[in-house]
Design an enzyme around this catalytic site. Structure first.
Site, PDB file in Angstrom:
ATOM      1  N   ASP A   1       2.055  -3.302   0.544  1.00 54.47           N
ATOM      2  CA  ASP A   1       0.671  -3.770   0.432  1.00 54.47           C
ATOM      3  C   ASP A   1       0.452  -5.035   1.267  1.00 54.47           C
ATOM      4  OD1 ASP A   1      -1.916  -3.848  -0.400  1.00 54.47           O
ATOM      5  OD2 ASP A   1      -1.491  -4.033  -2.532  1.00 54.47           O
ATOM      6  N   ASP A   2      -0.442  -4.947   2.253  1.00 52.48           N
ATOM      7  CA  ASP A   2      -0.820  -6.100   3.077  1.00 52.48           C
ATOM      8  C   ASP A   2       0.324  -6.642   3.941  1.00 52.48           C
ATOM      9  OD1 ASP A   2      -3.143  -5.807   1.617  1.00 52.48           O
ATOM     10  OD2 ASP A   2      -3.399  -7.936   1.210  1.00 52.48           O
TER      11      ASP A   2
ATOM     12  N   CYS B   1      -7.768  -2.092   1.532  1.00 56.79           N
ATOM     13  CA  CYS B   1      -6.809  -1.225   0.833  1.00 56.79           C
ATOM     14  C   CYS B   1      -7.290   0.201   0.601  1.00 56.79           C
ATOM     15  CB  CYS B   1      -6.435  -1.858  -0.509  1.00 56.79           C
ATOM     16  SG  CYS B   1      -5.625  -3.461  -0.380  1.00 56.79           S
TER      17      CYS B   1
ATOM     18  N   HIS C   1      -5.267   3.718  -3.925  1.00 57.69           N
ATOM     19  CA  HIS C   1      -5.773   2.508  -4.574  1.00 57.69           C
ATOM     20  C   HIS C   1      -6.275   2.891  -5.962  1.00 57.69           C
ATOM     21  CE1 HIS C   1      -8.096  -1.078  -5.484  1.00 57.69           C
ATOM     22  NE2 HIS C   1      -7.472  -1.673  -4.478  1.00 57.69           N
TER      23      HIS C   1
ATOM     24  N   ASP D   1      -0.562  -0.518   4.348  1.00 52.30           N
ATOM     25  CA  ASP D   1      -1.949  -0.066   4.427  1.00 52.30           C
ATOM     26  C   ASP D   1      -2.721  -0.792   5.529  1.00 52.30           C
ATOM     27  OD1 ASP D   1      -1.848  -2.433   2.994  1.00 52.30           O
ATOM     28  OD2 ASP D   1      -3.094  -1.735   1.341  1.00 52.30           O
ATOM     29  N   HIS D   2      -2.327  -1.994   5.873  1.00 47.37           N
ATOM     30  CA  HIS D   2      -2.940  -2.774   6.964  1.00 47.37           C
ATOM     31  C   HIS D   2      -2.182  -4.072   7.108  1.00 47.37           C
ATOM     32  CE1 HIS D   2      -4.654  -4.926   3.599  1.00 47.37           C
ATOM     33  NE2 HIS D   2      -5.230  -3.812   3.191  1.00 47.37           N
TER      34      HIS D   2
END
Length: 507
Positions: free
Chosen positions: A37-38, A72, A126, A318-319
């Site tokens: 995540d992130d 997300c 999510h 996710d990014h």
């Protein structure tokens, strides 16, 4: 006697059928998909992620992989359906594609329907409305997805603040794990549950196991020992820590989620264009790296339980996440640092190599289907309005992995805005408030972005109404701090990239 002979024949036949079924399943590889995540793409000059780097060294390592949207829910749904946000019509957190658009099949659903046991542990889809409050169960998963119980303390005041000598809801939050509620942390629970699945499986079916780790998503809460592994004197600031003069306002976002944390709130940074003090820039970067090391350690433990001879391993995020570059923090933009992610494919028997062409997260869907030998032909979506139940918007990366594709690759991303001037909802506008969409294309040398008029009711674009433009030359400006959009010498480049973007954004 004849009965016994017939019984023996039938028994042998049954055993043969069972053996064939087992052989059929065993010819299909297991799939482990790890979603962090992130997690931005981190170089060794920032922090040495030993386990990820070790895996990358024996895998196909894509060094230029980009998310479709730096948020997300849209990014995860895009990755897991193989379709762009425009196809899912999801740019926030508040709609479920099966109800809102069409009953598109997901990546794990395809594996489930082709003989796999499918599992989700942690944050894969999510949670919430964008996955029907079920993480898309039972469509995508054999069993109900697992979420750690300690996740409910995500925004509790559990961060000890030396300045106030109290527990606060801080951004920077190194902790002593045994002192936390439930005496654990979500990602520790996720790892434990994942290992239970791997160690207790007795099915002959292959598995598709998706593991979603929560950090380094904020708050930057992680075991305190990892902070000691990142000496603050070794942490470097971004080369360009302020808003560039030639950056269009529509591109800026005010990172309100950071501003809402108690420690950052106390700094009284002016809204919306104020920048982070240098001291705090270094402290945040230190804690982000520490949280990344924490996740890297958990991934190392997970990988030690994987049978590499029959398991495809994919690790990505996710990014990305801005760490003060151009004065920006968090995600919510079309900059490289907010979109670029690690993407590692370990494939048994495939020669390790490093790949530099720009690729996209929607490429994971067709790539995994082809690598797993499911024997199904999934067509490419014709456009974002293609309502086919099963198609994909990306491209299989297998030809690139095998060196038989010399195409010019590019990645397309997008981000919505409610207005040109940054507002309190500019980071995460709800669908009804979206008035502008920034479409961005990344080639090997350039990033080009057009912020254009967007109708959130009809989902139509007016390409002629442009609110701002960006052009960055990565050969001379890897930080994307010098916008060349109005530079007359780059007019031919701008025209070419504009046509390339407009001709391909919907596919």
């Amino acid at each position: 006697m004849a009965f016994l002979k017939l019984f023996g024949i039938l028994l042998c036949l049954s055993i043969t059928i069972i053996a064939c079924e087992q052989l059929k399943h065993k010819t299909k590889p297991n799939v482990l998909l790890v979603l962090i995540d992130d997690m931005r793409h981190l170089g060794e000059e920032e922090v040495n992620l030993i386990h990820l780097n070790n895996l990358a060294g024996k895998s196909i390592n894509f060094r230029n992989a980009f998310a479709q949207q730096a948020l997300c829910a849209p990014s995860r749904n895009s990755l897991l359906t193989g379709r762009r946000p425009d196809s899912l019509r999801l740019y926030d957190f508040y709609s479920y594609w099966r109800d809102f658009v069409a009953n598109y099949k997901s990546l794990p659903q395809v594996f489930k329907e082709n003989g796999y046991d499918t599992y989700a542990v942690g944050k894969v889809f999510h949670p919430g409305e964008s996955s029907n409050f079920t993480d898309d169960y039972p469509y995508s998963w054999t069993e109900r997805p697992y979420h750690p119980s300690s996740e409910r303390y995500k925004n509790y005041p559990v961060c000890y603040d030396r300045r106030t000598k109290s527990m606060q809801k801080n951004l920077i939050c190194p902790v002593v794990t045994k002192n936390q509620p439930d005496k654990t942390l979500p990602d520790l629970e996720i790892l434990d549950n994942t290992l239970k699945i791997l160690n207790k499986r007795d099915s002959e079916k292959p598995y598709f196991l998706a593991v979603g780790l929560h950090k380094p998503h904020i708050p930057l809460k992680y075991p305190k020992k990892y902070k000691d592994m990142v000496p603050i004197q070794n942490v470097q600031p971004p080369r360009f820590p302020f808003k560039p003069e030639n950056l269009p306002l529509v591109s800026w976002h005010p990172w309100t989620d950071l501003r809402s944390r108690d420690d950052i709130k106390s700094l009284n940074i002016s809204f919306p264009l104020g920048t982070m003090p240098h001291k705090w820039t270094i402290k945040i970067r230190q804690s982000y790296y520490a949280a990344a090391l924490y996740i890297d350690g958990l991934i190392g433990k997970l990988l030690s339980h994987i049978n590499y001879s029959n398991t495809i391993v994919v690790i990505t995020s996710d990014h990305g996440w801005s760490l003060g570059e151009n004065g920006l923090w968090a995600k919510y933009s079309n900059f490289d640092v907010a979109l670029k992610v690690p993407l590692i494919f370990y494939v048994p028997g495939m020669v390790p190599q490093t790949m530099d062409p720009p690729v996209e997260l929607i490429d994971i869907f067709p790539t995994l289907v082809e690598l797993s030998g499911l024997g199904i032909n999934i067509p490419k979506c014709r456009n974002t309005n293609d309502r086919s139940i099963l198609c994909y918007g990306g491209k299989s990366l297998v030809p690139l992995m095998k060196g038989i594709d010399s195409s010019d690759y590019f990645a397309i991303s997008q981000y919505p805005r409610p207005s040109v001037f940054p507002q309190h909802d500019s980071d995460k506008p709800r669908l009804k408030n979206i008035k502008i969409m920034g479409y961005s294309i990344r080639t090997k040398q350039y990033r080009y972005t057009e912020w254009v008029n967007f109708n959130s009711t009809t989902f139509t674009i007016d390409w002629e109404l442009i609110y701002g433009g960006e052009l960055y030359n990565h050969h001379t400006d890897p930080d994307e701090s010098n916008n060349l959009y109005t530079n007359i010498h780059y007019e031919p480049v701008k025209k070419y990239l504009s046509e390339l973007l407009r001709n391909n954004y919907s596919t």
